[in-house]
Design a protein around this motif. Structure first.
Motif, PDB file in Angstrom:
ATOM      1  N   THR A  72       0.836  -1.198   0.000  1.00  0.00           N
ATOM      2  CA  THR A  72       0.000   0.000   0.000  1.00  0.00           C
ATOM      3  C   THR A  72       0.869   1.245   0.000  1.00  0.00           C
ATOM      4  OG1 THR A  72      -1.832   1.113   1.153  1.00  0.00           O
ATOM      5  CG2 THR A  72      -0.111   0.141   2.517  1.00  0.00           C
ATOM      6  N   ARG A  73       0.247   2.364  -0.247  1.00  0.00           N
ATOM      7  CA  ARG A  73       0.936   3.645  -0.132  1.00  0.00           C
ATOM      8  C   ARG A  73      -0.099   4.739   0.098  1.00  0.00           C
ATOM      9  NH1 ARG A  73       2.656   5.838  -6.188  1.00  0.00           N
ATOM     10  NH2 ARG A  73       0.601   5.580  -7.153  1.00  0.00           N
ATOM     11  N   VAL A  74       0.353   5.878   0.608  1.00  0.00           N
ATOM     12  CA  VAL A  74      -0.510   7.054   0.745  1.00  0.00           C
ATOM     13  C   VAL A  74      -0.484   7.798  -0.584  1.00  0.00           C
ATOM     14  CG1 VAL A  74      -0.862   9.235   1.945  1.00  0.00           C
ATOM     15  CG2 VAL A  74      -0.131   7.221   3.225  1.00  0.00           C
ATOM     16  N   ILE A  75      -1.633   7.905  -1.225  1.00  0.00           N
ATOM     17  CA  ILE A  75      -1.709   8.517  -2.547  1.00  0.00           C
ATOM     18  C   ILE A  75      -1.892  10.028  -2.467  1.00  0.00           C
ATOM     19  CG2 ILE A  75      -4.190   8.078  -2.670  1.00  0.00           C
ATOM     20  CD1 ILE A  75      -1.668   8.143  -5.603  1.00  0.00           C
ATOM     21  N   SER A  76      -2.516  10.506  -1.368  1.00  0.00           N
ATOM     22  CA  SER A  76      -2.742  11.946  -1.249  1.00  0.00           C
ATOM     23  C   SER A  76      -3.140  12.283   0.178  1.00  0.00           C
ATOM     24  CB  SER A  76      -3.847  12.411  -2.214  1.00  0.00           C
ATOM     25  OG  SER A  76      -5.096  11.857  -1.830  1.00  0.00           O
ATOM     26  N   THR A  77      -3.049  13.554   0.498  1.00  0.00           N
ATOM     27  CA  THR A  77      -3.626  14.082   1.736  1.00  0.00           C
ATOM     28  C   THR A  77      -4.676  15.111   1.346  1.00  0.00           C
ATOM     29  OG1 THR A  77      -1.857  15.740   1.896  1.00  0.00           O
ATOM     30  CG2 THR A  77      -1.575  13.698   3.146  1.00  0.00           C
ATOM     31  N   GLU A  78      -5.857  14.959   1.903  1.00  0.00           N
ATOM     32  CA  GLU A  78      -6.994  15.798   1.525  1.00  0.00           C
ATOM     33  C   GLU A  78      -7.382  16.723   2.665  1.00  0.00           C
ATOM     34  OE1 GLU A  78     -11.699  15.318   0.153  1.00  0.00           O
ATOM     35  OE2 GLU A  78     -10.519  13.588   0.800  1.00  0.00           O
ATOM     36  N   LYS A  79      -7.538  18.014   2.349  1.00  0.00           N
ATOM     37  CA  LYS A  79      -8.053  18.962   3.329  1.00  0.00           C
ATOM     38  C   LYS A  79      -9.577  18.828   3.403  1.00  0.00           C
ATOM     39  CE  LYS A  79      -4.620  21.632   4.910  1.00  0.00           C
ATOM     40  NZ  LYS A  79      -4.358  21.809   6.341  1.00  0.00           N
ATOM     41  N   LEU A  80     -10.088  18.692   4.602  1.00  0.00           N
ATOM     42  CA  LEU A  80     -11.529  18.614   4.813  1.00  0.00           C
ATOM     43  C   LEU A  80     -12.028  19.992   5.224  1.00  0.00           C
ATOM     44  CD1 LEU A  80     -11.679  15.198   6.693  1.00  0.00           C
ATOM     45  CD2 LEU A  80     -11.930  15.649   4.249  1.00  0.00           C
ATOM     46  N   HIS A  81     -12.750  20.645   4.324  1.00  0.00           N
ATOM     47  CA  HIS A  81     -13.140  22.040   4.538  1.00  0.00           C
ATOM     48  C   HIS A  81     -14.506  22.165   5.209  1.00  0.00           C
ATOM     49  CE1 HIS A  81      -9.883  24.249   2.409  1.00  0.00           C
ATOM     50  NE2 HIS A  81      -9.727  23.076   1.823  1.00  0.00           N
ATOM     51  N   SER A  82     -14.735  21.358   6.225  1.00  0.00           N
ATOM     52  CA  SER A  82     -15.963  21.514   6.990  1.00  0.00           C
ATOM     53  C   SER A  82     -15.866  22.756   7.887  1.00  0.00           C
ATOM     54  CB  SER A  82     -16.225  20.271   7.836  1.00  0.00           C
ATOM     55  OG  SER A  82     -15.137  20.021   8.703  1.00  0.00           O
ATOM     56  N   GLN A  83     -17.020  23.287   8.260  1.00  0.00           N
ATOM     57  CA  GLN A  83     -17.067  24.515   9.050  1.00  0.00           C
ATOM     58  C   GLN A  83     -16.550  24.269  10.462  1.00  0.00           C
ATOM     59  OE1 GLN A  83     -18.671  27.680   7.927  1.00  0.00           O
ATOM     60  NE2 GLN A  83     -17.542  28.445   9.672  1.00  0.00           N
ATOM     61  N   GLY A  84     -15.661  25.135  10.929  1.00  0.00           N
ATOM     62  CA  GLY A  84     -15.217  25.083  12.316  1.00  0.00           C
ATOM     63  C   GLY A  84     -16.172  25.841  13.219  1.00  0.00           C
ATOM     64  N   ASN A  85     -16.051  25.633  14.513  1.00  0.00           N
ATOM     65  CA  ASN A  85     -16.905  26.334  15.470  1.00  0.00           C
ATOM     66  C   ASN A  85     -16.608  27.829  15.476  1.00  0.00           C
ATOM     67  OD1 ASN A  85     -18.120  23.936  16.325  1.00  0.00           O
ATOM     68  ND2 ASN A  85     -16.536  23.575  17.867  1.00  0.00           N
ATOM     69  N   MET A  86     -17.622  28.618  15.774  1.00  0.00           N
ATOM     70  CA  MET A  86     -17.473  30.069  15.876  1.00  0.00           C
ATOM     71  C   MET A  86     -17.110  30.467  17.304  1.00  0.00           C
ATOM     72  SD  MET A  86     -17.955  31.424  12.895  1.00  0.00           S
ATOM     73  CE  MET A  86     -18.668  31.041  11.295  1.00  0.00           C
ATOM     74  N   ILE A  87     -16.073  31.279  17.430  1.00  0.00           N
ATOM     75  CA  ILE A  87     -15.629  31.767  18.740  1.00  0.00           C
ATOM     76  C   ILE A  87     -15.916  33.268  18.821  1.00  0.00           C
ATOM     77  CG2 ILE A  87     -13.663  32.066  20.286  1.00  0.00           C
ATOM     78  CD1 ILE A  87     -12.328  29.715  18.891  1.00  0.00           C
ATOM     79  N   ASN A  88     -16.642  33.662  19.833  1.00  0.00           N
ATOM     80  CA  ASN A  88     -16.990  35.070  20.013  1.00  0.00           C
ATOM     81  C   ASN A  88     -15.837  35.800  20.705  1.00  0.00           C
ATOM     82  OD1 ASN A  88     -18.181  37.534  20.377  1.00  0.00           O
ATOM     83  ND2 ASN A  88     -19.932  36.789  21.545  1.00  0.00           N
ATOM     84  N   THR A  89     -15.214  36.744  19.989  1.00  0.00           N
ATOM     85  CA  THR A  89     -14.074  37.493  20.538  1.00  0.00           C
ATOM     86  C   THR A  89     -14.429  38.926  20.908  1.00  0.00           C
ATOM     87  OG1 THR A  89     -13.340  38.285  18.373  1.00  0.00           O
ATOM     88  CG2 THR A  89     -12.534  36.128  19.087  1.00  0.00           C
ATOM     89  N   GLN A  90     -15.532  39.449  20.357  1.00  0.00           N
ATOM     90  CA  GLN A  90     -15.971  40.830  20.565  1.00  0.00           C
ATOM     91  C   GLN A  90     -14.932  41.844  20.094  1.00  0.00           C
ATOM     92  OE1 GLN A  90     -17.283  41.321  24.625  1.00  0.00           O
ATOM     93  NE2 GLN A  90     -18.912  39.808  24.421  1.00  0.00           N
ATOM     94  N   ASN A  91     -14.053  41.405  19.184  1.00  0.00           N
ATOM     95  CA  ASN A  91     -13.074  42.298  18.574  1.00  0.00           C
ATOM     96  C   ASN A  91     -13.612  42.723  17.209  1.00  0.00           C
ATOM     97  OD1 ASN A  91     -10.894  43.519  17.303  1.00  0.00           O
ATOM     98  ND2 ASN A  91      -9.388  42.072  18.090  1.00  0.00           N
ATOM     99  N   ALA A  92     -13.698  44.026  16.970  1.00  0.00           N
ATOM    100  CA  ALA A  92     -14.323  44.527  15.743  1.00  0.00           C
ATOM    101  C   ALA A  92     -13.607  44.090  14.480  1.00  0.00           C
ATOM    102  CB  ALA A  92     -14.388  46.059  15.791  1.00  0.00           C
ATOM    103  N   LEU A  93     -12.304  43.794  14.572  1.00  0.00           N
ATOM    104  CA  LEU A  93     -11.543  43.409  13.394  1.00  0.00           C
ATOM    105  C   LEU A  93     -11.432  41.894  13.223  1.00  0.00           C
ATOM    106  CD1 LEU A  93      -8.688  46.070  13.401  1.00  0.00           C
ATOM    107  CD2 LEU A  93     -10.632  45.918  11.842  1.00  0.00           C
ATOM    108  N   ASP A  94     -12.075  41.132  14.093  1.00  0.00           N
ATOM    109  CA  ASP A  94     -12.141  39.681  13.919  1.00  0.00           C
ATOM    110  C   ASP A  94     -13.369  39.354  13.079  1.00  0.00           C
ATOM    111  OD1 ASP A  94      -9.866  39.196  15.359  1.00  0.00           O
ATOM    112  OD2 ASP A  94     -10.911  38.747  17.233  1.00  0.00           O
ATOM    113  N   ILE A  95     -13.143  38.628  11.974  1.00  0.00           N
ATOM    114  CA  ILE A  95     -14.228  38.318  11.047  1.00  0.00           C
ATOM    115  C   ILE A  95     -14.172  36.831  10.718  1.00  0.00           C
ATOM    116  CG2 ILE A  95     -15.390  39.003   8.914  1.00  0.00           C
ATOM    117  CD1 ILE A  95     -13.385  41.362   8.762  1.00  0.00           C
ATOM    118  N   ALA A  96     -15.314  36.169  10.796  1.00  0.00           N
ATOM    119  CA  ALA A  96     -15.413  34.760  10.433  1.00  0.00           C
ATOM    120  C   ALA A  96     -16.309  34.617   9.216  1.00  0.00           C
ATOM    121  CB  ALA A  96     -15.971  33.947  11.595  1.00  0.00           C
ATOM    122  N   VAL A  97     -15.979  33.661   8.365  1.00  0.00           N
ATOM    123  CA  VAL A  97     -16.822  33.329   7.213  1.00  0.00           C
ATOM    124  C   VAL A  97     -17.727  32.175   7.629  1.00  0.00           C
ATOM    125  CG1 VAL A  97     -16.898  32.554   4.825  1.00  0.00           C
ATOM    126  CG2 VAL A  97     -15.038  34.048   5.590  1.00  0.00           C
TER     127      VAL A  97
END
Length: 261
Positions: A72-97
């Protein structure tokens, strides 16, 4: 070399690579906007000793073949782009998509990179930049007499000026959406680069055409699940151990054969 030794050796290499992937996921459990990796395996070529369907007699055929795998061999590594949890920072310049899309960042060589890390700062000229000083694209410059900053879900940036200066709209934050986000190349520093596999970026206003919306005062946490990664790590350790035992068993069988000859 005995074939079983080589096959087990490929298993050791593959499991070692998978452990590297898991270790990187765990190391980035607190990295803002980090997307976990997954190692993808494939079996290697088979040694065709007897073909399925081959003639065994004048009127009969073999219902199954004799195919010996080579590992066997590792053919690739895949990024899983699922949504991460939202953290409330109350900083006006912190922006989450919230949803699909990436912020556009201008690198030092003038090329565009992409990120989910929305922990932005202000430069000495008032421009919105990353923690390493790379500017957001399109450029947004906050005036020195701004008392507060508002960033809407649709990406419109406005400020309230001191001394009753009123509100002023500064510009629009756009996000880039890709048809195949796992095809992006990670650069480090929470940045990704466009590739042929990812497709060209589609620049959109937040909330339009399946693009995500923006959340001011929040950051997207890493999507790494520590419990899941620990289970994967134990599974990898056991697979590595059993492959090493296969090598020891094959070596013992060869020693027995040599002693008998």
């Amino acid at each position: 070399m005995d074939a079983s030794l080589w096959v087990a050796k490929t298993g050791l290499d593959a499991q070692n690579t998978r452990l590297n992937v898991i270790s990187n996921n765990l190391a980035n459990v607190n990295t803002t906007g980090f997307k976990r990796d997954r190692a993808m395996f494939e079996d290697l070529l088979y040694q065709n000793v007897r073909q399925a369907g081959g003639q065994t007699a004048l009127t009969t055929q073999s219902p199954t073949g004799l195919m010996l795998g080579t590992g066997t061999r590792v053919i690739s590594t895949e990024k899983l782009h699922s949504q991460g949890n939202m953290i409330n920072t109350q900083n006006a310049l912190d922006i989450a998509v919230n949803g699909e899309g990436f912020f556009q960042i201008v690198q030092q060589d003038g090329t565009i990179a992409y990120t989910r890390d929305g922990s932005f700062k202000l430069s000495n000229t008032g421009q919105i930049v990353t923690a390493t000083g790379q500017p957001l694209q399109p450029a947004i410059v906050i005036p020195a007499n701004a008392s507060s900053i508002t960033i809407g879900e649709d990406g419109i940036v406005s400020v309230e000026l001191y001394a009753g200066g009123g509100a002023q709209q500064l510009g629009q934050i756009q996000i880039a959406r890709f048809i195949n986000p796992p095809g992006l190349t990670p650069l480090g520093g929470n940045l990704f680069k466009e590739t042929l596999a990812s497709g060209a970026p589609q620049l959109l206003n937040p909330g339009t055409q399946a693009a995500g919306t923006l959340r001011q005062g929040m950051l997207e946490a890493s999507n790494v699940n520590v419990v899941e990664e620990m289970v994967n790590m134990i599974e990898t350790q056991r697979a590595y151990e059993i492959n090493s035992k296969a090598i020891a068993a094959a070596d013992g069988m060869l020693q027995f054969l040599n002693n008998k000859i």
